[in-house]
Design a protein around this motif. Structure first.
Motif, PDB file in Angstrom:
ATOM      1  N   PHE A 122      -2.406  -1.756   6.870  1.00  0.00           N
ATOM      2  CA  PHE A 122      -1.737  -1.230   8.062  1.00  0.00           C
ATOM      3  C   PHE A 122      -2.722  -1.051   9.230  1.00  0.00           C
ATOM      4  O   PHE A 122      -2.400  -0.418  10.228  1.00  0.00           O
ATOM      5  N   LEU A 161       2.137  11.747   5.961  1.00  0.00           N
ATOM      6  CA  LEU A 161       2.853  10.997   6.982  1.00  0.00           C
ATOM      7  C   LEU A 161       2.884  11.767   8.297  1.00  0.00           C
ATOM      8  O   LEU A 161       2.715  11.200   9.375  1.00  0.00           O
ATOM      9  N   LEU A 194      -0.576   9.867   9.140  1.00  0.00           N
ATOM     10  CA  LEU A 194      -0.345   8.487   9.546  1.00  0.00           C
ATOM     11  C   LEU A 194       0.403   8.389  10.865  1.00  0.00           C
ATOM     12  O   LEU A 194       0.222   7.434  11.621  1.00  0.00           O
ATOM     13  N   ARG A 195       1.248   9.390  11.180  1.00  0.00           N
ATOM     14  CA  ARG A 195       1.968   9.338  12.465  1.00  0.00           C
ATOM     15  C   ARG A 195       1.004   9.303  13.639  1.00  0.00           C
ATOM     16  O   ARG A 195       1.286   8.656  14.663  1.00  0.00           O
ATOM     17  N   LEU A 198      -0.182   5.485  13.418  1.00  0.00           N
ATOM     18  CA  LEU A 198       0.776   4.379  13.395  1.00  0.00           C
ATOM     19  C   LEU A 198       2.054   4.680  14.156  1.00  0.00           C
ATOM     20  O   LEU A 198       2.911   3.803  14.270  1.00  0.00           O
ATOM     21  N   VAL A 202       6.364   5.709  10.821  1.00  0.00           N
ATOM     22  CA  VAL A 202       6.042   6.156   9.464  1.00  0.00           C
ATOM     23  C   VAL A 202       7.062   7.173   8.952  1.00  0.00           C
ATOM     24  O   VAL A 202       7.109   7.443   7.746  1.00  0.00           O
ATOM     25  N   PHE A 207       9.510   2.904   5.780  1.00  0.00           N
ATOM     26  CA  PHE A 207       8.053   2.856   5.699  1.00  0.00           C
ATOM     27  C   PHE A 207       7.564   3.203   4.302  1.00  0.00           C
ATOM     28  O   PHE A 207       6.583   2.636   3.825  1.00  0.00           O
ATOM     29  N   GLU A 208       8.237   4.133   3.630  1.00  0.00           N
ATOM     30  CA  GLU A 208       7.828   4.499   2.271  1.00  0.00           C
ATOM     31  C   GLU A 208       7.837   3.261   1.366  1.00  0.00           C
ATOM     32  O   GLU A 208       6.908   3.039   0.598  1.00  0.00           O
ATOM     33  N   PHE A 211       4.932   1.032   2.196  1.00  0.00           N
ATOM     34  CA  PHE A 211       3.651   1.549   1.725  1.00  0.00           C
ATOM     35  C   PHE A 211       3.531   1.389   0.211  1.00  0.00           C
ATOM     36  O   PHE A 211       2.468   0.996  -0.298  1.00  0.00           O
TER      37      PHE A 211
END
Length: 262
Positions: A122, A161, A194-195, A198, A202, A207-208, A211
């Motif tokens: 990512f 996340l 991650l927010r 990305l 996320v 997104f889960e 990932f």
């Protein structure tokens, strides 16, 4: 040992999440299951504390009660963790597996590689921060913990996340010696998610799946492990229900570590 089970569970309460992990540990210990890679999340916010921790010093129990946040003692070591917007995983494997390493540090060094590789897909440069964290840009995005019992290893960890820092650190108590030891002017800035790297995507349910697919691909490419879709067996579900009621949902265990793990 290269054929693993891949379990992806829906969001659930914290006590069930911990009980399901432990039921899988028992299955691997008893030779009833090959190694397992499990992903799950949380139906409501919770805090898990390490096996040896005192919840009165690691959390603000009054704030947790006010906000309806459960405090659950894990079977694994490590520190207190606030769980809300995250992807949580567990790995269970025999103590003779290469992921067990020569010691705890070697084990984390080995088995965090697929997660580092997945994050790299990512565009994220995650690094292992010994002993048991992953950092992006010098800030923690993943914490991990292990226990070793009766010839098997359980490791679980988080990929953040998003994080509500105000709520998390209202409920968590960061000891003064830890703040000093880590040189933290503001402990809330020690973590990232991650927010922040990305963006809002996320937080989409899709997104889960992306990932998890990246992680399972990394297990294949980095370790030659091929996780096959699976689920908790009826036997494991029954075991998890008993363990949840007797241990992880019990106040005496969570607050005082009174009780016995099977």
């Amino acid at each position: 040992m290269n054929k693993w089970r891949l379990i992806t569970d829906p969001p659930s309460r914290g006590s069930w999440n911990m009980a399901a992990d432990y039921a899988l540990l028992m299955s691997v210990t008893e030779g009833m299951s090959p190694p397992v890679l499990r992903f799950y999340s949380w139906s409501k916010p919770a805090i898990t504390i390490g096996y040896f921790q005192n919840p009165e010093t690691e959390t603000d129990l009054t704030a947790c009660e006010t906000l309806g946040i459960d405090v659950i003692r894990r079977a694994t070591g490590g520190g207190a963790v606030y769980h809300e917007h995250e992807i949580t995983y567990s790995m269970v494997f025999p103590a003779g597996h290469p992921f067990a390493g020569s010691d705890i540090l070697d084990s984390y060094t080995r088995n965090l590689v697929p997660f580092i590789s997945a994050l790299a897909s990512f565009g994220l440069d995650a690094k292992h921060a010994p002993v048991n964290d992953l950092h992006i840009g010098g800030r923690k995005v993943s914490g991990n913990a292990q226990t070793r019992r009766k010839g098997a290893v359980l490791q679980h960890g988080t990929i953040l996340l998003d994080i509500d820092r105000d709520k998390a650190f209202r409920c968590l108590t960061v000891p003064a010696d830890k703040v000093e030891r880590k040189g933290l002017s503001d402990p809330r800035q020690r973590v990232t998610c991650l927010r922040e790297h990305l963006g809002e995507r996320v937080l989409d349910f899709s997104f889960e799946g992306e990932f998890i697919q990246a992680v399972t691909g990394s297990f294949r490419d980095c370790a030659g492990i091929h996780p096959a879709p699976s689920r908790l067996s009826d036997r494991e579900c029954a075991s998890a229900k008993k363990i949840e009621a007797a241990v992880f949902a019990a106040e005496e265990w969570n607050l005082h570590r009174h009780g016995e793990l099977p």
